[in-house]
Design a protein around this motif. Sequence first.
Motif, PDB file in Angstrom:
ATOM      1  N   GLN A 160      -8.185  29.845  26.920  1.00  0.00           N
ATOM      2  CA  GLN A 160      -6.981  29.826  26.083  1.00  0.00           C
ATOM      3  C   GLN A 160      -6.121  31.064  26.294  1.00  0.00           C
ATOM      4  OE1 GLN A 160      -6.395  26.991  24.609  1.00  0.00           O
ATOM      5  NE2 GLN A 160      -4.904  27.601  23.111  1.00  0.00           N
ATOM      6  N   GLU A 219     -14.067  28.381  26.096  1.00  0.00           N
ATOM      7  CA  GLU A 219     -12.833  27.765  25.615  1.00  0.00           C
ATOM      8  C   GLU A 219     -11.818  28.817  25.200  1.00  0.00           C
ATOM      9  OE1 GLU A 219     -14.524  23.527  23.840  1.00  0.00           O
ATOM     10  OE2 GLU A 219     -14.526  25.320  22.586  1.00  0.00           O
ATOM     11  N   MET A 242     -14.819  27.086  18.563  1.00  0.00           N
ATOM     12  CA  MET A 242     -14.554  27.322  19.978  1.00  0.00           C
ATOM     13  C   MET A 242     -15.721  28.028  20.635  1.00  0.00           C
ATOM     14  SD  MET A 242     -10.560  28.613  19.815  1.00  0.00           S
ATOM     15  CE  MET A 242     -10.310  28.397  21.584  1.00  0.00           C
TER      16      MET A 242
END
Length: 263
Positions: free
Chosen positions: A44, A40, A36
């Motif tokens: 999240q 990202e 990741m």
Amino acid sequence: MKKLSGKIIETKAFSEGEIEVSLGRRLRQLRELAGMTQSELAGQIGTSRSAISRVENHDDVSVAMLKALVGGMGAKLRIDASFDASSPVMLRIREAFDVEQTDDDQLLFPIFEEEPFRTRRDVVLSIKPQYSTPILEGVKTVELRRRFPVKVPKGTLAYIYSTSPTRALTGTAYISGVEKISLEEMWTKYSSVACIKRSDFDDYFSGLDQGIAIQLEHVRQLPRAIGLDELRNRFEFTPPQSFVYANPLLREALKHESSSLPN
């Protein structure tokens, strides 16, 4: 210890002078291992990329943020307090809580989890031959203990280690239930399937008001007993006084040992 994409990632302890294993850097390594980017991960958990960057460059991270970060990577944060056998609080903790006993010298007490025994983990039970033999013969279906985690999931596999003079792994059984009850209720309910004399029962549970009844099912005898010398040489196995969690190498080997057992 954290689980990412089906793999267990174990982080090392660090001291103030060991920048290379600092908390911030360890989090960055875990994020990269999870594949990741900072953006990202930020998306999240609902924060900014700069916030992720700040965390990865510092060691002062709140527990709430730490849980959010590892949760965003698909992991679950676990923090345990580990007590050595020499700790004066160990006995009190063992009596007060159903905690994980990783071996004879250590007690593991989860800080966050309400249910310490979270997932199924195979166990090795040390049982005297006078009791393990009737288990393997299908006569004894309940093993009585002074202590044992009551939250063991149904279906946990128990390897039966027959103590001296046999000193060998002799069979397996599945744990169908664990019950903590008063001694009188235990005797009334399980004496017919526990294969123990009343005098021995009273001696074993002396000083206690309650005990643990481990219900066993689907008992199988190993094609060959695996002696203590072989267990030590192959798996660095040390017989527990009561029970121990089976290490991965032992579990994998015993899958093959038991594969030829009849259903």
